[in-house]
Design an enzyme around this catalytic site. Structure first.
Site, PDB file in Angstrom:
ATOM      1  N   GLN A  78       0.833  -1.203   0.000  1.00 54.45           N
ATOM      2  CA  GLN A  78       0.000   0.000   0.000  1.00 54.45           C
ATOM      3  C   GLN A  78       0.864   1.247   0.000  1.00 54.45           C
ATOM      4  O   GLN A  78       1.251   1.759   1.052  1.00 54.45           O
ATOM      5  CB  GLN A  78      -0.954   0.006   1.196  1.00 54.45           C
ATOM      6  CG  GLN A  78      -1.956   1.122   1.079  1.00 54.45           C
ATOM      7  CD  GLN A  78      -3.110   0.984   2.035  1.00 54.45           C
ATOM      8  OE1 GLN A  78      -3.189   0.069   2.840  1.00 54.45           O
ATOM      9  NE2 GLN A  78      -4.027   1.918   1.946  1.00 54.45           N
ATOM     10  N   PHE A  79       1.136   1.762  -1.199  1.00 52.27           N
ATOM     11  CA  PHE A  79       1.986   2.944  -1.326  1.00 52.27           C
ATOM     12  C   PHE A  79       1.350   4.174  -0.688  1.00 52.27           C
ATOM     13  O   PHE A  79       2.042   5.112  -0.310  1.00 52.27           O
ATOM     14  CB  PHE A  79       2.340   3.218  -2.796  1.00 52.27           C
ATOM     15  CG  PHE A  79       1.241   3.830  -3.604  1.00 52.27           C
ATOM     16  CD1 PHE A  79       1.179   5.214  -3.756  1.00 52.27           C
ATOM     17  CD2 PHE A  79       0.273   3.047  -4.212  1.00 52.27           C
ATOM     18  CE1 PHE A  79       0.169   5.794  -4.500  1.00 52.27           C
ATOM     19  CE2 PHE A  79      -0.733   3.615  -4.960  1.00 52.27           C
ATOM     20  CZ  PHE A  79      -0.796   4.995  -5.105  1.00 52.27           C
ATOM     21  N   THR A  80       0.024   4.189  -0.531  1.00 55.88           N
ATOM     22  CA  THR A  80      -0.648   5.369   0.030  1.00 55.88           C
ATOM     23  C   THR A  80      -0.310   5.597   1.495  1.00 55.88           C
ATOM     24  O   THR A  80      -0.614   6.667   2.032  1.00 55.88           O
ATOM     25  CB  THR A  80      -2.180   5.292  -0.154  1.00 55.88           C
ATOM     26  OG1 THR A  80      -2.670   4.135   0.528  1.00 55.88           O
ATOM     27  CG2 THR A  80      -2.554   5.238  -1.632  1.00 55.88           C
TER      28      THR A  80
END
Length: 150
Positions: A78-80
């Site tokens: 999850q890059f967010t």
């Protein structure tokens, strides 16, 4: 590396309507990778995660680890997690690693986690549109940043 760790009684991830990963009692881990992350971050986090004493013992006290309860682990990239919201209302993901850096580190994390846990883990798919479901048991949610070890 940033992680959001949630103790779950069940969790799953679907991609294009198909179940990709499914676990019962264990941990659902969201993983955010930065350009500056490396094997040292992976090793430290894997050890920390499987040994966190966040499962109840016979007295209801959080005193057991994932290893102690023989729990499962679902890992979701999850890059967010690296969103910066300091300016404006549109998050910036400038700190998140680009795929050419993040994918090999994600794959190394999976391999290291399986070795540390002593069994296969379930995963999502890097970069895919995933639908994640879980029942947070407790609720118990822990945030860990591998760059903030002290």
């Amino acid at each position: 590396m940033l992680t959001v760790i949630q103790r779950v009684s069940e969790s799953s991830v679907r991609i294009n309507g198909e179940i990709k990963g499914l676990i019962g009692i264990g941990l659902m881990v969201l993983l955010g990778i930065e350009e500056v992350d490396g094997q040292d971050d992976i090793d430290w986090l894997c050890n920390k995660i499987v040994n966190l004493r966040i499962f109840p013992d016979e007295n209801g006290v959080m005193n057991k680890s994932l290893l102690d309860v023989n729990g499962d682990l679902l890992l979701i990239s999850q890059f967010t997690l690296h969103a910066s919201t300091k300016k404006g209302n549109r998050p910036s993901y400038i700190k998140a690693a680009k795929p050419e850096v993040a994918v090999p580190l994600y794959e190394k994390f999976i391999s290291s986690m399986e070795k540390t846990l002593g069994k296969p883990i379930q995963t999502g798919e890097f970069g895919a549109d995933m639908k994640v479901a879980m029942v947070n048991d407790g609720p118990v949610t822990i945030l860990i940043d591998s760059k903030n070890r002290i």
